[in-house]
Scaffold this motif. Structure first.
Motif, mmCIF file in Angstrom:
data_model
loop_
_atom_site.group_PDB
_atom_site.id
_atom_site.type_symbol
_atom_site.label_atom_id
_atom_site.label_comp_id
_atom_site.label_asym_id
_atom_site.label_seq_id
_atom_site.Cartn_x
_atom_site.Cartn_y
_atom_site.Cartn_z
ATOM 1 N N VAL A 73 8.343 -9.766 62.856
ATOM 2 C CA VAL A 73 7.044 -10.172 62.301
ATOM 3 C C VAL A 73 6.061 -10.424 63.430
ATOM 4 C CG1 VAL A 73 5.830 -12.097 61.194
ATOM 5 C CG2 VAL A 73 7.848 -11.109 60.106
ATOM 6 N N THR A 74 4.861 -9.856 63.322
ATOM 7 C CA THR A 74 3.841 -10.063 64.338
ATOM 8 C C THR A 74 2.448 -9.869 63.739
ATOM 9 O OG1 THR A 74 3.046 -9.341 66.523
ATOM 10 C CG2 THR A 74 3.905 -7.633 65.070
ATOM 11 N N HIS A 75 1.455 -10.487 64.382
ATOM 12 C CA HIS A 75 0.063 -10.211 64.017
ATOM 13 C C HIS A 75 -0.599 -9.351 65.098
ATOM 14 C CE1 HIS A 75 -0.132 -13.743 66.691
ATOM 15 N NE2 HIS A 75 -1.261 -13.206 67.101
ATOM 16 N N ASP A 76 0.183 -8.973 66.120
ATOM 17 C CA ASP A 76 -0.330 -8.236 67.263
ATOM 18 C C ASP A 76 -0.111 -6.732 67.062
ATOM 19 O OD1 ASP A 76 -0.034 -6.912 70.018
ATOM 20 O OD2 ASP A 76 -0.905 -8.852 70.546
ATOM 21 N N GLN A 77 -1.200 -5.979 66.995
ATOM 22 C CA GLN A 77 -1.098 -4.539 66.728
ATOM 23 C C GLN A 77 -0.319 -3.816 67.815
ATOM 24 O OE1 GLN A 77 -5.082 -2.980 66.259
ATOM 25 N NE2 GLN A 77 -5.784 -4.925 65.428
#
Length: 353
Positions: free
Chosen positions: A190-194
């Motif tokens: 899980v990440t919010h970093d593209q």
């Protein structure tokens, strides 16, 4: 056969539905990332896979077995958290050994497995140190080794790099991918970093308002977004209001271009087209077929990239061009042409579903 399958997953907290109609099939040994902004439901889905949350609807299968109602302790899943979650009163060796002791392994088995894990993360020389004596990146490596030591069927990582600085993040994400490939373990990240999601994954699930807005390889997600949200969230875009101008043409940026008509578009229907900054150039390249007239507003030297802002039909367009030794910065106020190919033009739906 898929190793991890989520079918019709929904999750509500009271009247608030945070995950809606979520379907996903993950193949054995695959590395899949959930990418999206805060509040999109990605961590909630991960917690349901882990068994920390129970779905309001739908089923979760691991290795063909229905684990929807199975307690987290019986799912044989390894979990790595953002905040490391190491035991502060235990050494590196004891942290890695913790799950093995719970499993009732012998001392000899534990010592052998801990040594193997510390070798895998290249921290054997720090086995007797305590968490407070380690850097953030080292602590996260220990957390990864602890999660992998009991030989889980599935590895889950909940934004494990977000607390680290940029250089360490890049190094550790490469280590995570290397270790995952060496072990062949099915992994959900899980990440919010593209950049993280695109660089580390076999497939990316872009989440929006609790749904899987698009699922695909990193190249598919970036080059062929299927919704406005994905197109705008992943990478940078220049967008233009457009209209269907003829049997095979679209009009935007004050020009009409043939050969751009997409199936299912009716004449007169408003739509949006987009162009990535790196797809554009102020100099015609082999293959460039189309151009828009403009005027340079300003430009910046960014090392490997020269970034120009050009006014086109009353709006500012960003252009990223690779730097060369003989490159010159575009001059503010100079007239220019913005070049691109037909394949560079993305036609976006008006709304995400």
């Amino acid at each position: 056969m898929s190793f991890l399958t989520l079918s019709g997953i929904n999750k509500s907290f009271g009247a608030n539905t945070v995950v809606r109609d979520f379907d996903l099939a993950v193949e054995p040994g695959e590395f899949v990332s959930f990418l999206g902004p805060s509040g999109c439901g990605k961590t909630t889905v991960l917690r349901m896979i882990a068994g920390f949350e129970t779905p309001s609807g739908g089923t979760i299968r691991v290795g063909g077995a229905d684990v929807t109602a199975l307690p987290a302790s019986r799912r044989k899943i390894g979990m790595v958290f953002q905040a490391y979650a190491l035991f502060p009163n235990m050494s590196v060796r004891d942290n890695v050994a913790f799950g093995l002791r719970i499993a009732g392994m012998t001392r000899a088995q534990i010592d052998a497995r801990v040594a193997e894990m510390l070798d895998l993360i290249a921290l054997g020389h720090l086995a007797d140190r305590y968490p407070y004596q380690l850097s953030g990146g080292q602590q996260q490596r220990v957390a990864l080794a602890r999660a992998l030591a009991p030989r889980p069927n599935l590895l889950l990582l909940d934004e494990p790099l977000s607390a680290l600085d940029a250089q360490i993040r890049t190094s550790l994400r490469d280590d995570i991918r290397r270790i995952q490939r060496e072990l062949g373990i099915t992994t959900v990240f899980v990440t919010h970093d593209q950049e993280e999601a695109l660089s580390i994954s076999d497939r990316v699930v872009v989440m929006y308002k609790g749904r899987a807005d698009q699922i695909g390889t990193p190249a598919q997600i970036y080059n062929h977004p299927t919704t406005r949200f994905v197109a705008g969230f992943v990478g940078k875009l220049n967008t233009f209001d457009a209209r269907v101008a003829g049997a095979d043409s679209l009009a935007f940026g004050g020009q009409e271009f043939s050969g751009l008509r997409r199936a299912g578009l009716n004449a007169g229907v408003p739509l949006t087209v987009a162009l990535r900054p790196e797809a554009l150039s102020l100099h015609r390249r082999p293959g460039d077929e189309l151009s828009l007239p403009g005027r340079v507003q300003h430009s910046s030297f960014l090392g490997s990239v020269i970034r120009a802002q050009v006014e086109v039909a009353g709006q500012s367009v960003s252009i990223d061009m690779f730097n060369r030794a003989d490159a010159k910065l575009p001059v503010a106020g100079a007239p220019t042409e913005v070049w691109f190919t037909r394949d560079d033009v993305l036609v976006l739906p008006e709304v995400s579903p």
